[in-house]
Enzyme design. Sequence first.
Site, PDB file in Angstrom:
ATOM      1  N   GLU A   1       0.812  -1.216   0.000  1.00  0.00           N
ATOM      2  CA  GLU A   1       0.000   0.000   0.000  1.00  0.00           C
ATOM      3  C   GLU A   1       0.846   1.267   0.000  1.00  0.00           C
ATOM      4  OE1 GLU A   1      -3.209   0.326  -0.262  1.00  0.00           O
ATOM      5  OE2 GLU A   1      -3.854  -1.774  -0.064  1.00  0.00           O
TER       6      GLU A   1
ATOM      7  N   ASP B   1      -6.899   8.797  -4.012  1.00  0.00           N
ATOM      8  CA  ASP B   1      -6.288   7.662  -4.708  1.00  0.00           C
ATOM      9  C   ASP B   1      -6.663   7.691  -6.194  1.00  0.00           C
ATOM     10  OD1 ASP B   1      -8.889   6.752  -4.879  1.00  0.00           O
ATOM     11  OD2 ASP B   1      -8.596   4.988  -3.636  1.00  0.00           O
TER      12      ASP B   1
END
Length: 250
Positions: free
Chosen positions: A117, A126
Amino acid sequence: MSRLISDWRSVVASSLSFWMQIAGLLVLIVPELWYAFTGQDYNPVLAWWLGVLLLVAGVVGRIWRQGLSWWREWLRLIGVVVLVVLLALLATRGASAEPVSEIETLRVAVPFIAKEEGKRNEAYLDVVRVPTICYGSTRGVSLGMKMTDAECLQLLREEVAEYRRGLHAYFNLTTKYQRLTPERDAAYTSTAFNCGIRAIGRSTATRRLNAGDIRGGCEALTWWNKAGGRVLRGLVNRRERERALCLQGL
């Protein structure tokens, strides 16, 4: 007015056809109940054919001369079969290892997911424009939020454990006791952490694992390589690493 035959008690006591049909129904029904209450797999083809054979025996018994001696012989045979099946089940359960613990899985999953991540201490958008912070956390996140390294790591541990518990609701007992290693559990948890519990829980990857196809289940994890409707190179690479983790020790 009663519709029972006058000698129903003697028929029940000595009728081969009656008990064969009862046994056939039990063979078809009991495995379904067993799966509903325990989540353990069984072979439906075997159960179906055994049930059919018993029902056919019951039909044949309607034209076969029957008596108490036949009833005793068939009862003895059924008793032996039931005893063998029970002993086999007990032996299998006795040989089963303890299910992998949450601590064991987190020891593998947390650093693996943290590396996949990446960490950003300040909230950002994101690739699909969702506010995200730390190691990919999105719940309750808004732009402008900040967290320390320690807070991010603790948040990751909590969320990984939550995702694992949610995903385990989709695994049957045989999978939990016999098919999951800390690495395989971590691989599935990592994919669920990235794609969602429900998505992976209902996926082909989980169905294959529950059916005993471990390699096929690990392979199916690689199918989850899209975001926003298109294949992303980063997700392709991540899924390959999860697949490799899933296959460890196979």
